[in-house]
Structures are given as structure tokens and as C-alpha cells.
Scaffold this active site. Structure first.
Site, PDB file in Angstrom:
ATOM      1  N   GLY A  44      -3.333  -1.044   4.358  1.00 41.76           N
ATOM      2  CA  GLY A  44      -1.678  -1.936   3.290  1.00 41.76           C
ATOM      3  C   GLY A  44      -0.988  -1.856   3.701  1.00 41.76           C
ATOM      4  O   GLY A  44      -0.850  -0.432   4.348  1.00 41.76           O
ATOM      5  N   GLN A  45      -0.274  -2.561   2.643  1.00 45.57           N
ATOM      6  CA  GLN A  45       1.035  -2.076   2.701  1.00 45.57           C
ATOM      7  C   GLN A  45       1.818  -2.816   1.879  1.00 45.57           C
ATOM      8  O   GLN A  45       1.577  -3.494   1.488  1.00 45.57           O
ATOM      9  CB  GLN A  45       1.607  -3.158   4.132  1.00 45.57           C
ATOM     10  CG  GLN A  45       3.357  -3.541   4.172  1.00 45.57           C
ATOM     11  CD  GLN A  45       3.031  -4.715   5.399  1.00 45.57           C
ATOM     12  OE1 GLN A  45       2.781  -4.595   6.332  1.00 45.57           O
ATOM     13  NE2 GLN A  45       4.662  -4.733   5.352  1.00 45.57           N
ATOM     14  N   GLY A  46       2.903  -1.677   1.245  1.00 43.84           N
ATOM     15  CA  GLY A  46       3.740  -2.068   0.446  1.00 43.84           C
ATOM     16  C   GLY A  46       5.290  -1.934   0.412  1.00 43.84           C
ATOM     17  O   GLY A  46       5.437  -2.957   1.941  1.00 43.84           O
ATOM     18  N   GLY A  47       5.794  -2.102  -0.265  1.00 44.93           N
ATOM     19  CA  GLY A  47       7.705  -3.254   0.034  1.00 44.93           C
ATOM     20  C   GLY A  47       8.129  -1.865   1.057  1.00 44.93           C
ATOM     21  O   GLY A  47       8.680  -2.253   2.126  1.00 44.93           O
ATOM     22  N   PHE A  48       7.525  -1.041   1.237  1.00 43.96           N
ATOM     23  CA  PHE A  48       8.264  -0.059   2.162  1.00 43.96           C
ATOM     24  C   PHE A  48       7.401   1.104   3.012  1.00 43.96           C
ATOM     25  O   PHE A  48       8.679   1.324   4.064  1.00 43.96           O
ATOM     26  CB  PHE A  48       9.449   1.032   1.415  1.00 43.96           C
ATOM     27  CG  PHE A  48       9.805   0.589   0.020  1.00 43.96           C
ATOM     28  CD1 PHE A  48      10.858   0.446   0.217  1.00 43.96           C
ATOM     29  CD2 PHE A  48       9.406   0.679  -1.304  1.00 43.96           C
ATOM     30  CE1 PHE A  48      11.678  -0.396  -0.834  1.00 43.96           C
ATOM     31  CE2 PHE A  48       9.984   0.759  -2.471  1.00 43.96           C
ATOM     32  CZ  PHE A  48      11.330  -0.089  -2.303  1.00 43.96           C
ATOM     33  N   GLY A  49       6.152   0.761   2.492  1.00 44.92           N
ATOM     34  CA  GLY A  49       5.296   1.991   4.437  1.00 44.92           C
ATOM     35  C   GLY A  49       4.508   1.113   3.886  1.00 44.92           C
ATOM     36  O   GLY A  49       3.576   0.001   3.728  1.00 44.92           O
ATOM     37  N   LEU A  51      -0.416   1.841   5.087  1.00 39.24           N
ATOM     38  CA  LEU A  51      -0.886   3.070   4.258  1.00 39.24           C
ATOM     39  C   LEU A  51      -2.792   3.247   4.964  1.00 39.24           C
ATOM     40  O   LEU A  51      -2.415   1.605   5.088  1.00 39.24           O
ATOM     41  CB  LEU A  51      -1.410   2.606   2.561  1.00 39.24           C
ATOM     42  CG  LEU A  51      -1.863   3.321   1.691  1.00 39.24           C
ATOM     43  CD1 LEU A  51      -0.775   4.273   1.005  1.00 39.24           C
ATOM     44  CD2 LEU A  51      -3.192   2.901   0.600  1.00 39.24           C
ATOM     45  N   LYS A  71       0.122   7.627   2.911  1.00 46.65           N
ATOM     46  CA  LYS A  71       1.406   6.761   3.208  1.00 46.65           C
ATOM     47  C   LYS A  71       2.771   7.454   3.534  1.00 46.65           C
ATOM     48  O   LYS A  71       2.949   8.034   3.993  1.00 46.65           O
ATOM     49  CB  LYS A  71       2.159   6.783   1.161  1.00 46.65           C
ATOM     50  CG  LYS A  71       1.657   5.099   0.960  1.00 46.65           C
ATOM     51  CD  LYS A  71       2.354   5.594  -0.738  1.00 46.65           C
ATOM     52  CE  LYS A  71       2.623   4.162  -1.304  1.00 46.65           C
ATOM     53  NZ  LYS A  71       2.887   4.574  -2.730  1.00 46.65           N
ATOM     54  N   ASP A 177       5.498   1.543 -14.632  1.00 49.40           N
ATOM     55  CA  ASP A 177       5.236   0.909 -14.039  1.00 49.40           C
ATOM     56  C   ASP A 177       3.512   0.333 -14.280  1.00 49.40           C
ATOM     57  O   ASP A 177       3.053  -0.012 -13.195  1.00 49.40           O
ATOM     58  CB  ASP A 177       5.909   0.927 -12.436  1.00 49.40           C
ATOM     59  CG  ASP A 177       5.638  -0.998 -12.009  1.00 49.40           C
ATOM     60  OD1 ASP A 177       5.515  -1.436 -12.807  1.00 49.40           O
ATOM     61  OD2 ASP A 177       5.919  -0.648 -10.566  1.00 49.40           O
TER      62      ASP A 177
HETATM   63  N1  LIG Z   1      -4.684   5.784  -3.024  1.00 52.49           N
HETATM   64  C1  LIG Z   1      -4.959   4.290  -2.798  1.00 52.49           C
HETATM   65  N2  LIG Z   1      -6.590   3.910  -2.077  1.00 52.49           N
HETATM   66  C2  LIG Z   1      -6.478   2.732  -1.338  1.00 52.49           C
HETATM   67  N3  LIG Z   1      -5.846   1.813  -1.679  1.00 52.49           N
HETATM   68  C3  LIG Z   1      -4.405   1.855  -1.887  1.00 52.49           C
HETATM   69  C4  LIG Z   1      -4.023   3.366  -3.013  1.00 52.49           C
HETATM   70  N4  LIG Z   1      -2.822   3.779  -2.940  1.00 52.49           N
HETATM   71  C5  LIG Z   1      -2.559   2.342  -2.969  1.00 52.49           C
HETATM   72  N5  LIG Z   1      -3.281   1.366  -2.250  1.00 52.49           N
HETATM   73  C6  LIG Z   1      -2.913  -0.240  -1.750  1.00 52.49           C
HETATM   74  O1  LIG Z   1      -1.827  -0.429  -0.963  1.00 52.49           O
HETATM   75  C7  LIG Z   1      -1.250  -0.836  -0.685  1.00 52.49           C
HETATM   76  C8  LIG Z   1      -0.086  -0.339  -0.855  1.00 52.49           C
HETATM   77  O2  LIG Z   1       0.324   0.376  -1.544  1.00 52.49           O
HETATM   78  P1  LIG Z   1       1.929   0.955  -1.531  1.00 52.49           P
HETATM   79  O3  LIG Z   1       1.549   1.791  -3.210  1.00 52.49           O
HETATM   80  O4  LIG Z   1       1.932   1.274  -0.707  1.00 52.49           O
HETATM   81  O5  LIG Z   1       2.615   0.318  -1.970  1.00 52.49           O
HETATM   82  P2  LIG Z   1       2.422  -1.264  -3.247  1.00 52.49           P
HETATM   83  O6  LIG Z   1       1.851  -0.655  -4.499  1.00 52.49           O
HETATM   84  O7  LIG Z   1       1.983  -2.562  -2.819  1.00 52.49           O
HETATM   85  O8  LIG Z   1       4.041  -1.119  -3.185  1.00 52.49           O
HETATM   86  P3  LIG Z   1       5.637  -0.828  -3.347  1.00 52.49           P
HETATM   87  O9  LIG Z   1       4.884   0.158  -2.107  1.00 52.49           O
HETATM   88  O10 LIG Z   1       6.728  -1.348  -2.960  1.00 52.49           O
HETATM   89  O11 LIG Z   1       5.306   0.156  -4.248  1.00 52.49           O
HETATM   90  C9  LIG Z   1      -1.506  -1.962  -1.990  1.00 52.49           C
HETATM   91  O12 LIG Z   1      -2.838  -2.794  -2.085  1.00 52.49           O
HETATM   92  C10 LIG Z   1      -2.396  -0.545  -2.777  1.00 52.49           C
HETATM   93  O13 LIG Z   1      -3.172  -1.254  -3.710  1.00 52.49           O
END
Ligand SMILES: Nc1ncnc2c1ncn2[C@@H]1O[C@H](COP(=O)(O)OP(=O)(O)OP(=O)(O)O)[C@@H](O)[C@H]1O
Length: 410
Positions: A44-49, A51, A71, A177
């Protein structure tokens, strides 16, 4: 300062922030407790990093069934730092375990924190955090279900979220959120849901001292615009009532498909004013059909909370449980996304058996929202049908007539 308002399900990383480079599978990271973790594929990719799948370091490669995720973000990025603070303070496995024991709950949907640290590579420093690995998110399930969840499911999600919120609130934090894309199903158990993404979580009560109400125009509308609380719209730091207000909006969207302000999300002031109008109107502002009594009661109860009040979690649970009872269901811990289950949606209680299936296909079920809205909008439980109505008419009720539900004054 946390990022500004964003729309649900959309990315939100401001351009200025750096993304972590992608590490190859097999990269080993050592946390501050000297435990080593091995990375698998990025998931996965968030806005900042990014996973990654992960496991305790061993000679084995990290496969698709890995039990942890890590993460990783450049160390000077703020969001993981604040999220990490939450996890370190409130999500240690033994804290969660002892809460579950003392509250006699079978599970609690707060992800467990397993470690964190800094990692150096190619002259760059990265911050990382190890947590439980989960499965799909509820936003995907919502889209797959035609943007509507069965009523039983919504009430059960509400109950699980009350458990989660009570826990994090009692550990000095609010989430701020809550939304379907931040709710992930367990990787192994389809009946367990977890609240993730504590990037906007706020410590409203450090060492038990409650923050005071203070409006800051620079922070207006923080959170996800359609769900964010009135406090957040006004630039006030979120509190316990904010989380419950957000949960209320989520439940409305899950049941009714959309919120009345969803067509104008780019206009934050319009969204704020729409929510304020709902709040200031007398009961029945939410004219969800009369049989959505429990949501109306939930919203009314949350409206009574002041900025520093502790919510009556048990009373709120009882309201949702009464809703389950009214459709002949009970909290059986099963999350059923199919609408064929009992209480499959906000259909009229007069519908039974084959009628229900027929209406599901063809009905236009008008969910009337807010007497303050001049154009009454019928979020498409079945198909959308906006129509005009005087803002001051009494609550509405749906009655099945021929192939669709007609709206009549109650
Ligand atoms: N513990 C986890 N297990 C599996 N997938 C996850 C887990 N936590 C987050 N994800 C998934 O990984 C992706 C990235 O999550 P992350 O929380 O890093 O960023 P985000 O919520 O999309 O954005 P931001 O970083 O801007 O908050 C998302 O699709 C999220 O659903």
C-alpha cells in the site's frame, strides 16, 4: 499541523512531502527494542509513505500471508511521527489485552503496535512502525455493495466503533477521521473490523487534562470534508463528541448511500453550514424514514454533548441495539455485507418476504434529510429521485405502492 480537508477515499499527500524510496523484499529493519523485522512486498501507499508486508526476521522470505505490516516514511515527515505517538501511548498489545479482559470483549478493533525505529539507507533516514496486518477496507466493500450497507451491518459497525472509540478516548486520544476507507477487515476473520490511520488522531486529554474549546481559523475543515465534525469545520481541535458526530455521518452514508452535502464537497463552507443547519433544527431534522428511529436517537444524543463531555457510550450502544431488535436481529458478531440478511436495509417494516426483494429492485425509497434543505434529496437507496418539498413539512414515511415506495406525510 495535520493535512487539510480531503474527500473520502482520495489521496491527500501535499506535494512538498517526500515519499520513501521502495525497499527490496528481504530488507531487515531493527526497531528500538532491538527486534529485527524483515520486509516483504509493498502492499500500500499512503500520502507520505509505503506499507510493506513484514514478519519477524528469519531465514524465510516474507510471503503473502505475513502477519505484520511496516509503514515506512522519510524521518522528517510529520504524519507517521504523530501516528506513532498514538500507537506507542495507546496501542501496546498488553494495554489492549487488559482492556479486553476487563471489558469482557472478544476483540477490540484497535491495531496493535509491535515496534518502531529509524532505518538508514543510501544516506537517507526513514522512520518505520510495525503493526498488525489487515485485509480489505470497507470503502471497497461499500462500492461493491452498490454504495449501501444493510441496516444490521451498519448497526453492528456502529457498535464495534463505539467499543473502539471508548477505548481510544479513555487513552487520551480522539481519532478524528473515521470513514470506511480507514476501516479494515481482519486478514483472517471476516467478522472483525479495525480502525486504522491515526495520522489525524489528537491527544485531547494529555495526562487527563482536557483541552479547552478554542477556534483557530487556520485549522478550519481538518479531516475528511464530508464526515468531519462541526468542531473541525470551525478550526477547533477534535474532542470525543467530534468522533461520535463523524460516526453518525458515516452510518447515515452507509445506510442511505450518500450524505445531503456530498454533491458540493469542494465548498467547505456549504458543507459546514449544512451540518450546522442539521444541528440547530429540532428533532426530525433527519427525516430518515420513521423506522430509522435509532439513527435519529443516536444523533440527538450526540447533539447533547458539550466540548468536554464524556459520551454515554453504553446509552449509545443501547440505542443501536434497540435498532437491531426492531428488525428482529441481534448483535451476533457476524458482519454480513449481503443485503439478503434480516434487516437488509432501511426498508419499511411493512415490507416482508417476496415484497422486499421486489421493492429492492424497483423502489425509490426517499430518505429525507434536513428540514432546512429547500431541495429535498432522496439519496438513492434504490434509485435516486430528488424532488422539491417545503422545508417545514412534517416527517415523512415510506409506504410501498405498486413498484415503488411513495412518500407520504406521516
Ligand atoms: N495494517 C494494515 N494492513 C493492511 N493494509 C493496511 C494497513 N494499514 C493501512 N493499510 C492500507 O495501506 C494503504 C496505505 O495506508 P496508509 O495508512 O499508509 O495511508 P492512507 O491512509 O491511504 O493515506 P495517508 O498516509 O495520507 O494517511 C491503504 O490502502 C490502507 O488501507
Amino acid at each position: 499541523m495535520p493535512p487539510k480537508a480531503k474527500a473520502a477515499g482520495k489521496g491527500r499527500g501535499p506535494e512538498k512531502r517526500k515519499l520513501a524510496e521502495e525497499f527490496p523484499p528481504g530488507e531487515v529493519l531493527t526497531d528500538t527494542g532491538k527486534k529485527s523485522w524483515k520486509l516483504g512486498a509493498p502492499i500500500g501507499q499512503g500520502g507520505f509513505g509505503l506499507l510493506y508486508l513484514a514478519d519477524k526476521n528469519s531465514s524465510k522470505t516474507v510471503g503473502a500471508g505475513a502477519p505484520y505490516v511496516i509503514k515506512v516514511e522519510p524521518s522528517d515527515n510529520g504524519p507517521l511521527f504523530s501516528e506513532l505517538k498514538f500507537y506507542m501511548r495507546a496501542a501496546k498489545p498488553d494495554q489492549i489485552q487488559s482492556w479486553m479482559k476487563s471489558h469482557k470483549t472478544k476483540y477490540l478493533g484497535v491495531p496493535k503496535y509491535w515496534g518502531s525505529g529509524l532505518h538508514e539507507k543510501g544516506g537517507n533516514r526513514y522512520r518505520f512502525m510495525v503493526m498488525d496486518r489487515f485485509g480489505t477496507d470497507l470503502q471497497k466493500k461499500f462500492e461493491e455493495s452498490g454504495r449501501r450497507f444493510p441496516r444490521k451491518l451498519v448497526l453492528q459497525l456502529g457498535l464495534r466503533l463505539l467499543d473502539i472509540l471508548e477505548y481510544i478516548h479513555e487513552h487520551e486520544y480522539v481519532h478524528a477521521d473515521i470513514k470506511a476507507s480507514n476501516l479494515l477487515l481482519s486478514h483472517n476473520n471476516p467478522n472483525q473490523v479495525y480502525l486504522v490511520d491515526y495520522g489525524l488522531a489528537y491527544r485531547y486529554s494529555p495526562e487527563g487534562i482536557l483541552k479547552e474549546y478554542k477556534e483557530d481559523p487556520k485549522r478550519c475543515h481538518d479531516g475528511t470534508i464530508e464526515f468531519t465534525s462541526i468542531d473541525a469545520h470551525k478550526g477547533v481541535s477534535p474532542c470525543r463528541r467530534s468522533d461520535l458526530e463523524i460516526l453518525g455521518y458515516c452510518m447515515v452514508q452507509w445506510l442511505c448511500s450518500k450524505l445531503p452535502w456530498e454533491d458540493k464537497l469542494q465548498d467547505s463552507l456549504y458543507v459546514r453550514d449544512s451540518k450546522l443547519r442539521l444541528k440547530s433544527n429540532p428533532p426530525n431534522i433527519y427525516c430518515f424514514l420513521s423506522f430509522l428511529d435509532e439513527l435519529q436517537k443516536f444523533v440527538e444524543e450526540v447533539k447533547t454533548l458539550s466540548y468536554t463531555d464524556k459520551p454515554a457510550y453504553q446509552k449509545l450502544r443501547s440505542i443501536l441495539e434497540a435498532g437491531l431488535k426492531s428488525i428482529g436481529a441481534k448483535d451476533d458478531d457476524k458482519l454480513e455485507f449481503s443485503s439478503s440478511v434480516n434487516g437488509g436495509g432501511p426498508l419499511s417494516s411493512v415490507e416482508v418476504g417476496p415484497q422486499r426483494a421486489q421493492h429492492r429492485k424497483t423502489c425509490c425509497c426517499a430518505v429525507m434529510v434536513a428540514s432546512a434543505f429547500k431541495t429535498w434529496h432522496a439519496p438513492d437507496l434504490f434509485e435516486a429521485r430528488p424532488f422539491k418539498r417545503s422545508p417545514f413539512q412534517p416527517p415523512l414515511m415510506c409506504l410501498p405502492v405498486k413498484s415503488h415506495l411513495k412518500c407520504k406525510n406521516a
